[in-house]
Design a protein around this motif. Structure first.
Motif, PDB file in Angstrom:
ATOM      1  N   LYS A   1      34.552  42.102  48.404  1.00  0.00           N
ATOM      2  CA  LYS A   1      34.983  41.104  49.411  1.00  0.00           C
ATOM      3  C   LYS A   1      33.789  40.271  49.902  1.00  0.00           C
ATOM      4  N   VAL A   2      32.620  40.923  50.026  1.00  0.00           N
ATOM      5  CA  VAL A   2      31.412  40.183  50.444  1.00  0.00           C
ATOM      6  C   VAL A   2      31.058  39.144  49.377  1.00  0.00           C
TER       7      VAL A   2
ATOM      8  N   SER B   1      40.687  36.174  51.707  1.00  0.00           N
ATOM      9  CA  SER B   1      41.794  36.953  51.118  1.00  0.00           C
ATOM     10  C   SER B   1      42.449  36.113  50.011  1.00  0.00           C
ATOM     11  N   HIS B   2      43.204  36.819  49.154  1.00  0.00           N
ATOM     12  CA  HIS B   2      43.851  36.126  48.030  1.00  0.00           C
ATOM     13  C   HIS B   2      44.860  37.100  47.436  1.00  0.00           C
ATOM     14  N   GLU B   3      45.920  36.574  46.825  1.00  0.00           N
ATOM     15  CA  GLU B   3      46.964  37.469  46.281  1.00  0.00           C
ATOM     16  C   GLU B   3      46.424  38.373  45.161  1.00  0.00           C
ATOM     17  N   LEU B   4      45.348  37.932  44.503  1.00  0.00           N
ATOM     18  CA  LEU B   4      44.810  38.745  43.392  1.00  0.00           C
ATOM     19  C   LEU B   4      43.885  39.871  43.868  1.00  0.00           C
TER      20      LEU B   4
ATOM     21  N   ASP C   1      40.896  30.564  41.851  1.00  0.00           N
ATOM     22  CA  ASP C   1      41.926  31.291  41.101  1.00  0.00           C
ATOM     23  C   ASP C   1      41.421  31.701  39.731  1.00  0.00           C
ATOM     24  N   SER C   2      40.864  30.702  39.070  1.00  0.00           N
ATOM     25  CA  SER C   2      40.388  30.915  37.710  1.00  0.00           C
ATOM     26  C   SER C   2      39.230  31.925  37.685  1.00  0.00           C
ATOM     27  N   CYS C   3      38.337  31.850  38.677  1.00  0.00           N
ATOM     28  CA  CYS C   3      37.212  32.803  38.734  1.00  0.00           C
ATOM     29  C   CYS C   3      37.718  34.226  38.923  1.00  0.00           C
ATOM     30  N   LEU C   4      38.725  34.390  39.814  1.00  0.00           N
ATOM     31  CA  LEU C   4      39.258  35.732  40.052  1.00  0.00           C
ATOM     32  C   LEU C   4      39.934  36.268  38.787  1.00  0.00           C
TER      33      LEU C   4
END
Ligand code: ATP
Ligand code: MG
Length: 514
Positions: A402-403, A413-416, A448-451
């Motif tokens: 998270k850091v 935060s993010h859905e992934l 998004d793409s990075c996650l």
């Protein structure tokens, strides 16, 4: 009127000094009885008309024109006062300072107040009359600060006030100081022209404890420990312990050991002294290097398990091509020979380096060792008291991720995140690898793409880990089977040998009977 008080005091002082001078000259022509009265009344006159005391603080302390620490502290202290009051300021980039220093110009005056007492500071510049021709006419210029105050406040000004000025000035200098990363030079360079034991570069590593990917609880514990140490001067004096603290950072490569050292330096505002043990010849050299480190420094030995063979001798040995060496010039040859000689830095030398009485000189210091293999280290080296705090830096947990997501993608935060949490719980991935995947490959790539890239990388790592585990299991099984087979064959061999002996024994008996 008040603004030039110090100057007025100085002028009045010089008028009275001139009167005194005249009196001293005429005094010798007076009869003895009269001399007594002249002395008595001239001193009374001085006291009456000149109630001020002046103290001067010279810029240079010795014949090498080294700058006085007190002068520098006064300059820093007055720079904060004068920049708002004084009209003529001088801006200069002081040595080791990260920003411009604004100081009062020559002959400017600053009024200061302390516990209701007024004092006056003047910066005085004196250029002696040139009696001979010189290429460097400025080098004889002398400067000093002159402090003027009423004699009633002598005790407070010479005591508490000056202590306050020097303490505050030093704190400003430290706050403004540019931090340095120092590395030790090979000893053959120590005594050459301008040779020093340490070389430095400006240290501008951006890592902080905020950007460090670590569980918040662990982070808080380390930060509190460091702050407690930095404020612990009285405490360490009370318990009779040298004001130093040892940290052992251990964990796999890429888990943030070196990054944490940079964060420590940024938090504490300490210089880093990166000690490369493989270039230190013996324990005496090690001691000299340590004594040369100042207060407020972090002494770092990275990969301690690789730097020193803990039985006493160096592991690293240079392989030399002797034929090639024969053709080299003798000086180079000698240097290479010296370099390749195994170091005599021993474990006991290193322990003395940590415990020794001289390691306490120069005030507060942190000693940090890093290693990838904590089990390989001699327990004596890392016992509590030597290495006060053992910090394990391990694979990336969800909190650490998270850091990194906040640092790299500005995401809270993010859905992934849920998927990533689950995957990180199942797989070992270093913060370095996670960070690498969170960095966009192009300017157009979004969070998004990075996650998604990261998820893919963790899944690949998971498959890889599973494949490795299966391979290891298979090779373990194969080894076990081979071992069993070998044992069985051995048993069979033994058995057949026994049978043969038995057989030979029986036939011999039969022969005897015949
Ligand atoms: N805990 C972490 N927090 C933030 N960044 C990290 C962390 N760990 C690693 N990194 C990133 O990975 C890079 C490598 O980390 P670092 O050099 O600190 O690892 P190390 O533990 O010292 O490895 P080694 O054992 O190989 O010396 C750093 O530049 C940093 O960007
Ligand atoms: Mg490292």
């Amino acid at each position: 009127m008040m603004m030039r008080m110090g100057e007025m005091g100085a002028q009045l002082g010089s008028v009275i000094a001139s009167v005194m001078f005249v009196c001293t000259i005429f005094r010798q022509y007076l009869p003895l009885q009269l001399r007594y009265y002249v002395d008595k009344y001239s001193h009374k006159l001085v006291k009456l008309f000149y109630p001020y005391i002046q103290i001067t603080f010279d810029e240079n302390t010795d014949e090498f024109r080294r700058r006085s620490e007190v002068y520098s502290a006064i300059q820093s202290y007055l720079s904060t006062k004068s920049s708002t009051i004084v009209r003529r300021l001088k801006a200069h980039d002081a040595k080791d300072s990260k920003s411009l220093v604004l100081a009062m110009d020559d002959n400017e005056e600053v009024t200061d107040e302390f516990q209701g007492i007024k004092v006056w500071w003047v910066l005085v510049k004196r250029v002696p009359q040139q009696t001979s021709f010189s290429f460097y006419p400025q080098s004889d210029e002398k400067k000093h600060y002159k402090l003027t105050f009423h004699r009633h406040h002598r005790d407070v000004v010479t005591g508490a006030y000056l202590e306050h000025v020097i303490k505050a000035g030093k704190a400003i200098t430290v706050g403004n100081r540019q931090r340095k990363l120092n590395v030790n030079n090979p000893s053959q360079n120590w005594y050459t022209y301008r040779g020093t034991m340490w070389s430095h570069v400006v240290f501008e590593h951006p890592a902080t404890f905020e950007t460090l990917a670590l569980h918040p609880k662990k982070k808080e514990e380390i930060v509190n420990d460091l702050i407690k140490f930095s404020k612990g001067k009285e405490y360490y004096a009370k318990i009779g312990k040298a004001w130093k603290r040892g940290y052992l950072l251990y964990g796999p490569p890429g888990t943030g050991k070196s990054t944490m050292i940079a964060a420590m330096s940024n938090l504490m505002n300490y210089d880093v002294y990166d000690l490369e043990l493989t270039t230190v010849k013996d324990n005496t050299e090690l001691r000299k290097l340590l004594i040369d480190t100042p207060s407020k420094s972090i002494i770092v030995i990275e990969d301690i398990d690789c730097s020193l063979d803990l039985t006493g001798q160096r592991k690293k040995k240079k392989e030399k091509d002797e034929e090639d060496n024969e053709e080299k010039d003798p000086v180079k040859k000698k240097m290479e020979k010296e370099e390749s000689q195994p170091s005599k830095v021993t474990l006991s030398g290193l322990l003395n380096f940590i415990d020794g009485i001289w390691s306490a000189c120069g005030g507060e210091r942190l000693i940090v060792f890093t290693t990838n293999y904590v089990d390989k280290l001699d327990p004596a080296l890392i016992r509590r008291g030597r290495m006060d705090k053992h910090i394990e830096l391990s694979y990336c947990c969800y909190e650490a991720f998270k850091v990194l997501a906040r640092n790299y993608l500005d995401l809270e935060s993010h859905e992934l995140f849920e998927t990533i949490e689950r995957l990180l719980g199942e797989t070992n991935m270093t913060p370095a690898d996670v960070a690498e995947n969170l960095m966009p490959n192009s300017v157009t790539e979004d969070a998004d793409s990075c996650l998604k890239n990261l998820i893919e990388a963790i899944e690949t790592a998971k498959k890889e880990a599973r494949r490795k585990a299966e391979e290891e299991e298979a090779s373990r099984k194969a080894e076990e089977e081979a071992k069993l087979k070998a044992e069985k064959e051995e048993e069979e061999k033994e058995q057949s040998a026994k049978d043969e002996v038995k057989c030979n024994g029986t036939s011999a008996k039969e022969e005897d009977v015949k």
